[in-house]
Every structure is written in structure tokens, then in C-alpha cells.
Design a protein around this motif. Structure first.
Motif, PDB file in Angstrom:
ATOM      1  N   UNK A 153       0.829  -1.205   0.000  1.00  0.00           N
ATOM      2  CA  UNK A 153       0.000   0.000   0.000  1.00  0.00           C
ATOM      3  C   UNK A 153       0.867   1.260   0.000  1.00  0.00           C
ATOM      4  N   UNK A 154       1.932   1.265   0.780  1.00  0.00           N
ATOM      5  CA  UNK A 154       2.809   2.437   0.840  1.00  0.00           C
ATOM      6  C   UNK A 154       3.441   2.715  -0.521  1.00  0.00           C
ATOM      7  N   UNK A 155       3.884   1.680  -1.210  1.00  0.00           N
ATOM      8  CA  UNK A 155       4.487   1.854  -2.531  1.00  0.00           C
ATOM      9  C   UNK A 155       3.429   2.348  -3.526  1.00  0.00           C
ATOM     10  N   UNK A 156       2.241   1.752  -3.478  1.00  0.00           N
ATOM     11  CA  UNK A 156       1.167   2.158  -4.389  1.00  0.00           C
ATOM     12  C   UNK A 156       0.737   3.596  -4.114  1.00  0.00           C
ATOM     13  N   UNK A 157       0.648   3.976  -2.843  1.00  0.00           N
ATOM     14  CA  UNK A 157       0.278   5.359  -2.518  1.00  0.00           C
ATOM     15  C   UNK A 157       1.328   6.336  -3.026  1.00  0.00           C
ATOM     16  N   UNK A 158       2.594   5.968  -2.975  1.00  0.00           N
ATOM     17  CA  UNK A 158       3.652   6.836  -3.505  1.00  0.00           C
ATOM     18  C   UNK A 158       3.488   6.997  -5.019  1.00  0.00           C
ATOM     19  N   UNK A 159       3.180   5.908  -5.718  1.00  0.00           N
ATOM     20  CA  UNK A 159       2.957   5.990  -7.169  1.00  0.00           C
ATOM     21  C   UNK A 159       1.722   6.830  -7.485  1.00  0.00           C
ATOM     22  N   UNK A 160       0.686   6.686  -6.679  1.00  0.00           N
ATOM     23  CA  UNK A 160      -0.545   7.465  -6.863  1.00  0.00           C
ATOM     24  C   UNK A 160      -0.249   8.951  -6.719  1.00  0.00           C
ATOM     25  N   UNK A 161       0.506   9.310  -5.697  1.00  0.00           N
ATOM     26  CA  UNK A 161       0.849  10.715  -5.475  1.00  0.00           C
ATOM     27  C   UNK A 161       1.749  11.243  -6.594  1.00  0.00           C
ATOM     28  N   UNK A 162       2.717  10.443  -6.988  1.00  0.00           N
ATOM     29  CA  UNK A 162       3.671  10.846  -8.032  1.00  0.00           C
ATOM     30  C   UNK A 162       2.977  11.108  -9.362  1.00  0.00           C
ATOM     31  N   UNK A 163       1.991  10.299  -9.679  1.00  0.00           N
ATOM     32  CA  UNK A 163       1.318  10.378 -10.987  1.00  0.00           C
ATOM     33  C   UNK A 163      -0.014  11.115 -10.948  1.00  0.00           C
ATOM     34  N   UNK A 164      -0.445  11.576  -9.787  1.00  0.00           N
ATOM     35  CA  UNK A 164      -1.726  12.272  -9.683  1.00  0.00           C
ATOM     36  C   UNK A 164      -2.908  11.391 -10.030  1.00  0.00           C
ATOM     37  N   UNK A 165      -2.873  10.155  -9.607  1.00  0.00           N
ATOM     38  CA  UNK A 165      -3.906   9.161  -9.923  1.00  0.00           C
ATOM     39  C   UNK A 165      -5.207   9.505  -9.204  1.00  0.00           C
ATOM     40  N   UNK A 166      -6.329   9.379  -9.940  1.00  0.00           N
ATOM     41  CA  UNK A 166      -7.653   9.660  -9.381  1.00  0.00           C
ATOM     42  C   UNK A 166      -8.521   8.417  -9.214  1.00  0.00           C
ATOM     43  N   UNK A 167      -8.117   7.297  -9.841  1.00  0.00           N
ATOM     44  CA  UNK A 167      -8.879   6.054  -9.741  1.00  0.00           C
ATOM     45  C   UNK A 167      -7.980   4.861 -10.003  1.00  0.00           C
ATOM     46  N   UNK A 168      -8.395   3.696  -9.519  1.00  0.00           N
ATOM     47  CA  UNK A 168      -7.603   2.473  -9.639  1.00  0.00           C
ATOM     48  C   UNK A 168      -8.439   1.404 -10.333  1.00  0.00           C
ATOM     49  N   UNK A 169      -7.817   0.687 -11.260  1.00  0.00           N
ATOM     50  CA  UNK A 169      -8.454  -0.437 -11.951  1.00  0.00           C
ATOM     51  C   UNK A 169      -7.670  -1.691 -11.574  1.00  0.00           C
ATOM     52  N   UNK A 170      -8.376  -2.699 -11.097  1.00  0.00           N
ATOM     53  CA  UNK A 170      -7.743  -3.962 -10.709  1.00  0.00           C
ATOM     54  C   UNK A 170      -8.320  -5.069 -11.573  1.00  0.00           C
ATOM     55  N   UNK A 171      -7.430  -5.860 -12.171  1.00  0.00           N
ATOM     56  CA  UNK A 171      -7.877  -6.990 -12.976  1.00  0.00           C
ATOM     57  C   UNK A 171      -8.614  -8.007 -12.130  1.00  0.00           C
ATOM     58  N   UNK A 172      -9.767  -8.453 -12.628  1.00  0.00           N
ATOM     59  CA  UNK A 172     -10.586  -9.451 -11.944  1.00  0.00           C
ATOM     60  C   UNK A 172     -10.584 -10.719 -12.799  1.00  0.00           C
TER      61      UNK A 172
END
Length: 132
Positions: free
Chosen positions: A64-83
Motif C-alpha cells: 500500500x505504501x508503494x502504491x500510494x507513492x505511485x498514486x501521489x507521483x502520478x496524480x492518480x484519481x482512480x484504480x483499476x484492478x484486474x478481476x
């Protein structure tokens, strides 16, 4: 859709997800493996996707910490997860694991779309063949 009125959105409905992001915004896609997490990013207009880092999967808090850093770095507004549904649409252990990961990741407060990936490989192959 999951949760109550204040819960972060987790949905399998692309239109519901789109409506949760009326102004668009960059997206991050996750391909959850047992050992790694593949990432990809889509531009704010949802036209172009580019591959990102492949992360070594560890304890959820570290992921989660790594993903949150990527989200902040890229200005991500939504997440898509393969199902990864079975071809008949039923859910096996991997799909259940993806749903659990989405529930855990919902603490980041972004809308999450669980994307049916049954035909994604065949679709990509057709597109590549079409490009010769």
C-alpha cells in the motif's frame, strides 16, 4: 458496488466508475500476481495507457505504501484492478483474492474498478495482429 454512502467506491461497472470521476483523471491499473503486482497508468483523458513498474508483492502495508507513492507521483484519481473470472463468469480463488485486495486498498479513498479480464489477452492479440 460495495460499502455504505461514505465508503470508497468498489465496482465492476465501468459506467459507475466513470460517473465517480466526472472530470476524468489519471488512472492506475494493477495486475495482481501471487509474487508480483504489475502496474500501468492511463492519462487523464483515458486515451493512452503505459506500462509501469512491476512490484515485488509483500505484506499489504508495504504494498500500500508503494502504491500510494505511485498514486501521489502520478496524480492518480482512480484504480483499476484486474478481476480474473473463470470463462463461465464464476469466481475462483484468484478473483476472490482480487476482490479482497480491492477492499483492503479502498482505504486510499479512490474509486476502484474491478475489470473483467477474461478476454484481455485475446483482445490484445487481435489488436497486435491487426497492426501486423
Amino acid at each position: 458496488m460495495a460499502g455504505g454512502p461514505d465508503a470508497p467506491l468498489i465496482t465492476t461497472g465501468a459506467l459507475v466508475f466513470r460517473d465517480a470521476l466526472p472530470d476524468g483523471g489519471a488512472l492506475m491499473a494493477l495486475d495482481l500476481g501471487t509474487q508480483t503486482i504489475g502496474t500501468a497508468f492511463c492519462d487523464a483523458g483515458w486515451h493512452f495507457a503505459t506500462p509501469g513498474k512491476t512490484l515485488k508483492r509483500g505484506k499489504f502495508g508495504a504494498d500500500r505504501a508503494v502504491l500510494q507513492a505511485l498514486i501521489a507521483e502520478r496524480g492518480v484519481r482512480g484504480v483499476v484492478i484486474g478481476l480474473p473470472l473463470n470463462m463461465d463468469g464464476s469466481e475462483g480463488p484468484r478473483a476472490q483474492s482480487s476482490r479482497a485486495y480491492a477492499r483492503n486498498l479502498s482505504v486510499i479513498g479512490l474509486p476502484i474498478l474491478l475489470w473483467d479480464e477474461r478476454w484481455s489477452t485475446a483482445s490484445a492479440e487481435r489488436d497486435l495482429i491487426g497492426l501486423d
